[in-house]
Design an enzyme around this catalytic site. Structure first.
Site, mmCIF file in Angstrom:
data_model
loop_
_atom_site.group_PDB
_atom_site.id
_atom_site.type_symbol
_atom_site.label_atom_id
_atom_site.label_comp_id
_atom_site.label_asym_id
_atom_site.label_seq_id
_atom_site.Cartn_x
_atom_site.Cartn_y
_atom_site.Cartn_z
ATOM 1 N N VAL A 157 0.832 -1.134 0.051
ATOM 2 C CA VAL A 157 0.111 -0.016 0.068
ATOM 3 C C VAL A 157 0.952 1.322 0.018
ATOM 4 O O VAL A 157 0.521 2.191 -0.595
ATOM 5 C CB VAL A 157 -1.184 0.115 1.300
ATOM 6 C CG1 VAL A 157 -1.688 1.397 1.418
ATOM 7 C CG2 VAL A 157 -1.789 -1.099 1.145
ATOM 8 N N GLU A 158 2.084 1.438 0.740
ATOM 9 C CA GLU A 158 2.885 2.591 0.829
ATOM 10 C C GLU A 158 3.346 2.760 -0.344
ATOM 11 O O GLU A 158 3.546 4.016 -1.026
ATOM 12 C CB GLU A 158 3.689 2.180 1.824
ATOM 13 C CG GLU A 158 3.128 2.523 3.357
ATOM 14 C CD GLU A 158 2.875 3.890 3.914
ATOM 15 O OE1 GLU A 158 2.765 4.673 2.809
ATOM 16 O OE2 GLU A 158 2.671 4.077 4.896
#
Length: 182
Positions: free
Chosen positions: A57-58
């Site tokens: 996600v990051e």
């Protein structure tokens, strides 16, 4: 086509789907840096698949990722946070090393584990990872958010709300696709 033959075709198609779906899923949800993620997650008592979900996600696993706010590397660590983690781990700190996958994963896993210890639950720990520890303590203490997944909409920061939702979604998917990683 007789009933027996239809049943055989149906069983064949189901077997084919059972074979192809996990492989297709792993193409959409890869697990690069698997050995490093597993090593550092285990060192901190974390599920490696949670660490993978955060990194996905990051940064989409891009070790050279850099946010507008200055977060760096796979786990998008702010230099100040990384300096703190490196100090606690007795490691030298150099901001450019945050682009090294092993270094970044080591520090990010340590930090995520500390947040889980501090908050005692994955929802506020992930919110703190994205939105800051101070903000999450403020939200919890003032009753703005109760820390539950069901009430994510109460988180004042849209980005943080979406971060928690996406990481937990990806974590569930990783657990389905990579049951061999623990």
């Amino acid at each position: 086509m007789g009933l027996g033959r239809r049943l055989l075709w149906l069983l064949f198609l189901l077997a084919l789907l059972a074979f192809l779906l996990p492989r297709a899923g792993r193409l959409l949800y890869p697990l690069p840096y698997r050995d490093s993620i597993t090593t550092y997650a285990h060192r901190e008592g974390l599920d490696p698949l949670l660490v993978a979900a955060v990194a996905r996600v990051e940064s989409k696993f891009d070790p050279r990722a850099r946010s507008e706010q200055g977060a760096m590397g796979l786990m998008q660590l702010m230099p100040e946070t990384a300096r703190l983690a490196a100090g606690h781990l007795g490691m030298p700190f150099a901001p450019d090393r945050l682009y090294e996958p092993d270094y970044n994963l080591r520090l990010g896993s340590w930090y995520l584990a500390r947040l889980l210890d501090e908050f005692g639950d994955v929802n506020p720990a992930l919110a703190a990872y994205n939105g800051g520890r101070g903000h999450v303590h403020e939200w919890l203490d003032s009753g703005v958010w109760d820390g539950s997944y069901g009430n994510l909409r109460q988180i004042p920061f849209t980005e943080t709300r979406e971060f928690v939702r996406k990481v937990l979604r990806d974590y569930r998917i990783y657990r389905l696709l990579y049951s061999d990683v623990r």
